[in-house]
Design a protein around this motif. Structure first.
Motif, mmCIF file in Angstrom:
data_model
loop_
_atom_site.group_PDB
_atom_site.id
_atom_site.type_symbol
_atom_site.label_atom_id
_atom_site.label_comp_id
_atom_site.label_asym_id
_atom_site.label_seq_id
_atom_site.Cartn_x
_atom_site.Cartn_y
_atom_site.Cartn_z
ATOM 1 N N PRO A 151 0.702 -1.198 -0.107
ATOM 2 C CA PRO A 151 0.027 0.007 -0.060
ATOM 3 C C PRO A 151 0.811 1.200 -0.107
ATOM 4 C CG PRO A 151 0.094 -0.736 2.171
ATOM 5 C CD PRO A 151 0.832 -1.825 1.319
ATOM 6 N N VAL A 152 0.210 2.308 -0.456
ATOM 7 C CA VAL A 152 1.130 3.519 -0.406
ATOM 8 C C VAL A 152 1.044 3.947 0.927
ATOM 9 C CG1 VAL A 152 0.847 6.048 -1.156
ATOM 10 C CG2 VAL A 152 0.643 4.235 -2.878
ATOM 11 N N PRO A 153 2.219 4.318 1.551
ATOM 12 C CA PRO A 153 2.129 4.749 2.882
ATOM 13 C C PRO A 153 1.645 6.019 3.308
ATOM 14 C CG PRO A 153 4.384 5.171 2.040
ATOM 15 C CD PRO A 153 3.346 4.553 0.901
ATOM 16 N N GLU A 154 0.915 6.194 4.478
ATOM 17 C CA GLU A 154 0.089 7.298 4.905
ATOM 18 C C GLU A 154 1.150 8.308 5.881
ATOM 19 O OE1 GLU A 154 -3.271 8.291 5.281
ATOM 20 O OE2 GLU A 154 -3.658 6.782 3.775
ATOM 21 N N PRO A 155 1.467 9.634 5.365
ATOM 22 C CA PRO A 155 2.275 10.612 5.986
ATOM 23 C C PRO A 155 1.744 10.723 7.344
ATOM 24 C CG PRO A 155 1.143 11.720 4.195
ATOM 25 C CD PRO A 155 0.567 10.311 3.898
ATOM 26 N N GLY A 156 2.485 10.683 8.531
ATOM 27 C CA GLY A 156 2.233 11.015 9.746
ATOM 28 C C GLY A 156 2.504 12.622 9.791
ATOM 29 N N PRO A 157 2.312 13.030 10.999
ATOM 30 C CA PRO A 157 2.415 14.581 11.283
ATOM 31 C C PRO A 157 3.974 15.093 10.938
ATOM 32 C CG PRO A 157 1.427 13.781 13.107
ATOM 33 C CD PRO A 157 1.787 12.370 12.347
ATOM 34 N N GLY A 158 4.167 15.980 10.421
ATOM 35 C CA GLY A 158 5.467 16.524 10.013
ATOM 36 C C GLY A 158 6.181 15.698 8.818
ATOM 37 N N GLN A 159 5.445 14.826 8.284
ATOM 38 C CA GLN A 159 5.891 14.056 7.172
ATOM 39 C C GLN A 159 5.429 14.481 5.761
ATOM 40 O OE1 GLN A 159 5.044 9.992 8.287
ATOM 41 N NE2 GLN A 159 7.373 9.604 8.668
ATOM 42 N N VAL A 160 5.928 14.201 4.741
ATOM 43 C CA VAL A 160 5.521 14.330 3.228
ATOM 44 C C VAL A 160 5.380 12.982 2.563
ATOM 45 C CG1 VAL A 160 5.959 16.741 3.031
ATOM 46 C CG2 VAL A 160 7.788 14.883 2.461
ATOM 47 N N LEU A 161 4.374 12.633 1.881
ATOM 48 C CA LEU A 161 4.525 11.578 0.840
ATOM 49 C C LEU A 161 5.061 12.051 -0.414
ATOM 50 C CD1 LEU A 161 3.599 8.677 0.243
ATOM 51 C CD2 LEU A 161 1.700 9.563 -0.630
ATOM 52 N N LEU A 162 6.194 11.254 -0.985
ATOM 53 C CA LEU A 162 6.917 11.606 -2.096
ATOM 54 C C LEU A 162 6.414 10.643 -3.340
ATOM 55 C CD1 LEU A 162 10.225 12.296 -0.626
ATOM 56 C CD2 LEU A 162 8.659 14.214 -1.453
ATOM 57 N N ARG A 163 6.333 11.383 -4.264
ATOM 58 C CA ARG A 163 6.139 10.315 -5.475
ATOM 59 C C ARG A 163 7.275 10.570 -6.566
ATOM 60 N NH1 ARG A 163 3.480 11.809 -10.844
ATOM 61 N NH2 ARG A 163 2.904 9.860 -11.878
ATOM 62 N N THR A 164 7.990 9.476 -6.497
ATOM 63 C CA THR A 164 9.232 9.256 -7.327
ATOM 64 C C THR A 164 9.009 9.598 -8.602
ATOM 65 O OG1 THR A 164 10.061 7.565 -5.612
ATOM 66 C CG2 THR A 164 11.145 7.920 -7.975
ATOM 67 N N LEU A 165 9.783 10.433 -9.080
ATOM 68 C CA LEU A 165 9.845 11.015 -10.658
ATOM 69 C C LEU A 165 10.931 10.121 -11.449
ATOM 70 C CD1 LEU A 165 8.747 14.598 -10.561
ATOM 71 C CD2 LEU A 165 7.498 12.471 -10.836
ATOM 72 N N TYR A 166 12.108 10.319 -10.690
ATOM 73 C CA TYR A 166 13.437 9.794 -11.257
ATOM 74 C C TYR A 166 14.313 9.083 -10.069
ATOM 75 C CZ TYR A 166 12.671 12.764 -15.418
ATOM 76 O OH TYR A 166 12.228 13.299 -16.399
ATOM 77 N N LEU A 167 14.839 7.997 -10.238
ATOM 78 C CA LEU A 167 15.688 7.146 -9.675
ATOM 79 C C LEU A 167 16.948 7.234 -10.223
ATOM 80 C CD1 LEU A 167 16.597 5.264 -7.236
ATOM 81 C CD2 LEU A 167 15.839 3.370 -8.709
ATOM 82 N N SER A 168 18.136 7.472 -9.483
ATOM 83 C CA SER A 168 19.525 7.700 -9.837
ATOM 84 C C SER A 168 19.950 6.279 -9.522
ATOM 85 C CB SER A 168 20.228 8.509 -8.954
ATOM 86 O OG SER A 168 21.682 8.579 -9.400
ATOM 87 N N LEU A 169 20.830 5.530 -10.697
ATOM 88 C CA LEU A 169 21.403 4.233 -10.170
ATOM 89 C C LEU A 169 22.931 4.612 -10.259
ATOM 90 C CD1 LEU A 169 19.483 1.684 -12.167
ATOM 91 C CD2 LEU A 169 19.312 2.192 -9.893
ATOM 92 N N ASP A 170 23.713 4.545 -9.274
ATOM 93 C CA ASP A 170 25.182 4.643 -9.040
ATOM 94 C C ASP A 170 25.741 3.314 -8.475
ATOM 95 O OD1 ASP A 170 24.928 7.981 -9.381
ATOM 96 O OD2 ASP A 170 23.338 7.269 -8.123
ATOM 97 N N PRO A 171 27.106 3.252 -9.071
ATOM 98 C CA PRO A 171 28.104 2.137 -8.681
ATOM 99 C C PRO A 171 28.184 1.954 -7.032
ATOM 100 C CG PRO A 171 29.177 3.398 -10.396
ATOM 101 C CD PRO A 171 27.822 4.430 -9.968
ATOM 102 N N TYR A 172 28.149 2.908 -6.287
ATOM 103 C CA TYR A 172 28.215 2.879 -4.770
ATOM 104 C C TYR A 172 27.078 1.914 -4.349
ATOM 105 C CZ TYR A 172 24.200 5.643 -3.699
ATOM 106 O OH TYR A 172 22.915 6.187 -3.560
ATOM 107 N N MET A 173 25.963 1.667 -4.955
ATOM 108 C CA MET A 173 24.793 0.962 -4.540
ATOM 109 C C MET A 173 25.315 -0.783 -4.449
ATOM 110 S SD MET A 173 21.948 2.532 -6.619
ATOM 111 C CE MET A 173 21.102 4.183 -6.243
ATOM 112 N N ARG A 174 26.439 -1.038 -5.338
ATOM 113 C CA ARG A 174 27.014 -2.438 -5.235
ATOM 114 C C ARG A 174 27.284 -2.708 -3.749
ATOM 115 N NH1 ARG A 174 27.852 -6.542 -3.903
ATOM 116 N NH2 ARG A 174 29.159 -8.336 -4.691
ATOM 117 N N GLY A 175 27.890 -1.615 -2.894
ATOM 118 C CA GLY A 175 28.549 -1.612 -1.972
ATOM 119 C C GLY A 175 27.336 -1.877 -0.748
ATOM 120 N N ARG A 176 26.274 -1.393 -1.014
ATOM 121 C CA ARG A 176 24.988 -1.504 -0.163
ATOM 122 C C ARG A 176 24.587 -2.924 -0.083
ATOM 123 N NH1 ARG A 176 27.273 2.670 0.314
ATOM 124 N NH2 ARG A 176 26.423 4.786 0.803
#
Lengths: 344, 344
Positions: A32-57
């Protein structure tokens, strides 16, 4: 733009890779799309970056940041639109750069967000030339590399998000810029479009000789992001007092054990002693976070003046992120790799 | 003091070593004492400094300075007295530091000379704590190492001419100083006499564990002059943002080929990336020559205040220089190794 779905698709780490990542290390889930709590925002992703460092994660080996847990959403920088806001500083429709990860919707308390100009013509550049990769190029070259006019700057992965910027800043500073890239098409782009003085194909069997020919006065700054046989070709060409900023080692990330000998550790340190070389690793936001504003201001100026060019490799659809990422580690992308998660 | 001989004894390079130097690589020759020409002085050698870098001069491999030719006098720093002067700035009896090499008499045009105070109580210190080794310790630690109070500084060859000064300056700067030295006697000296916080014997089979125990908060600065298994023990203990000044690699100088694998070059660079380590080679007079006065002034102050102690290992007789030098490379000296060529 309002949220238009009640489903959040996300890509989680399914298993840890042994060697090169494979499709099965990732899993596409729906929730389910999560519900923002107080002080939060719900973000809709437009672009996702892919980078080599993610291999380490993806590995649980000790690294400079915590590993992604099995079943957790893959981490990643994003450009997003605020869909719902319970945060006083954000309104629906605001454009932000954040770290939403490999998913269509994410929550944020705002601390990781940088506001973007909603009229920005290409928001994806906040993940590339104007974002982390451009910042890495800028600080690594200028602060650690300290290039002087007339010197020779060599950069690995020269058609990529970081390398392309390194060489163009080197030209702005009056240096000879020599790239190393994979294949004739990328090398042509680096010279003809980006304006490097030369580019050598790292797939060539004569890499050492071709690099030596492209650097008749040796190498004063080598911007390292690759390692392996590229570094082996560079090492004997480094001049006295050469500087080696080190932001990545993509050729080593999939190694499962140390390579066979001979042991060249002492060879490297002897070179560093005899040639009085400085080599320094850095992690851009950890080491230079306070200078992000300076970078963005300078880079915006250079872009407006047409002095820095960039190329993006945009892949549509979150579901294609794993394959695109696997290709990134093999050098199959051509330019900054970005996933278009939703139309903007 | 007048010259008291017409014979100049000198030690020349007889052959190039393969691996560790042996006695037969050197040859003691006799020749006439040279006559100074206009603008020259004749120097009578009082003390000759023996230093690890001389091993590099014996090989014709490309290094940071020209090799000694076969049949040429071995190079070396000296403290000498002017015996005959045809130079307007020097009088017989003047005390100077120069580079007379492994011989009893040498000519100089004055350009390589530093005048010493003729009343100096221990002229040999101009080759040690007040000379090149002390200067190497001072600049390498302070300019490249940038030690901050509370940090841990580790230094190899800690009882030697450079290492002993590195650790004592680290203490002056409020750091924890940990030495690595060869044998219990040297380790005791480093802690009890020089005031280091701890010292680990590099001959121990548990070097890694003992070093880890001596550095409970890891290593922030490692002053490198050794390489090999000492560096292998240090590497995993280096902290984020550690600095590694690199002035020598004595354990590698006698190697005739690269060691067997696995190849740890990538292991080193990965550590440097993940931990954001800076490693930098330097050659003291080439890189910091302009700051020699600053160093001498500061070191003289520290010596007068009793804050820096030093130990000399003085060997009598030029003819004993080859064996003493061979011993230096094996760690057989204890303190700054100096040959007393003539009484002063």
């Amino acid at each position: 733009m309002a949220e238009n779905s009640t489903i959040n698709r996300r890509i989680v780490l399914n298993s840890r890779p042994v060697g090169a990542p494979i499709a099965d290390n990732f899993r596409l889930e729906e929730g389910p799309v999560p519900e923002p709590g107080p002080g939060q925002v719900l973000l809709r992703t437009l672009y996702l970056s892919l980078d080599p460092y993610m291999r380490g994660r993806m590995s649980d080996a000790r690294s400079y940041a915590a590993a992604v847990a099995i079943g957790e959403v893959m981490v990643g920088g994003t450009v997003s639109q605020v869909a719902v806001s319970r945060h006083p500083d954000y309104q629906p429709g605001d454009l932000v750069q954040g770290s939403g990860g490999w998913q269509e919707y994410a929550l944020s308390d705002g601390t990781d967000l940088v506001r973007l100009d909603a009229r920005m013509s290409r928001p994806s550049t906040a993940l590339g030339v104007l974002g982390m990769p451009g910042f890495t190029a800028y600080m690594g070259l200028l602060d650690i590399g300290q290039p002087q006019a007339g010197e020779t700057v060599v950069v690995a992965a020269a058609s990529g998000a970081v390398g392309s910027v390194v060489g163009q800043i080197a030209k702005i500073k009056g240096c000879r810029a020599v790239g190393i890239a994979g294949g004739a098409e990328k090398c042509r782009f680096v010279v003809d479009e980006l304006g490097f003085d030369a580019c050598v194909d790292h797939r060539s069997s004569d890499l050492r000789q071709e690099l030596a020919a492209a650097c008749p006065k040796g190498i004063d700054v080598y911007f390292e992001s690759v390692g392996g046989r590229v570094f082996a070709a560079v090492l004997p060409l480094l001049n006295v007092k050469a500087r080696v900023p080190l932001c990545g080692l993509i050729s080593l990330y999939n190694e499962t054990s140390l390579p066979e000998g001979p042991d060249r550790l002492g060879l490297l340190t002897r070179h560093m002693l005899v040639k009085r070389i400085k080599m320094q690793g850095f992690i851009i936001f950890d080491d230079y976070g306070s200078r992000y504003g300076e970078f963005q201001s300078q880079m915006n100026t250079w872009l407006k003046e047409g002095r820095i060019k960039f190329r993006e490799d945009i892949v549509d659809g979150l579901e294609n992120a794993p394959e695109a990422f696997i290709g990134l580690l093999e050098g199959r992308n051509f330019g900054k790799l970005v996933i278009r998660v939703a139309g903007d």
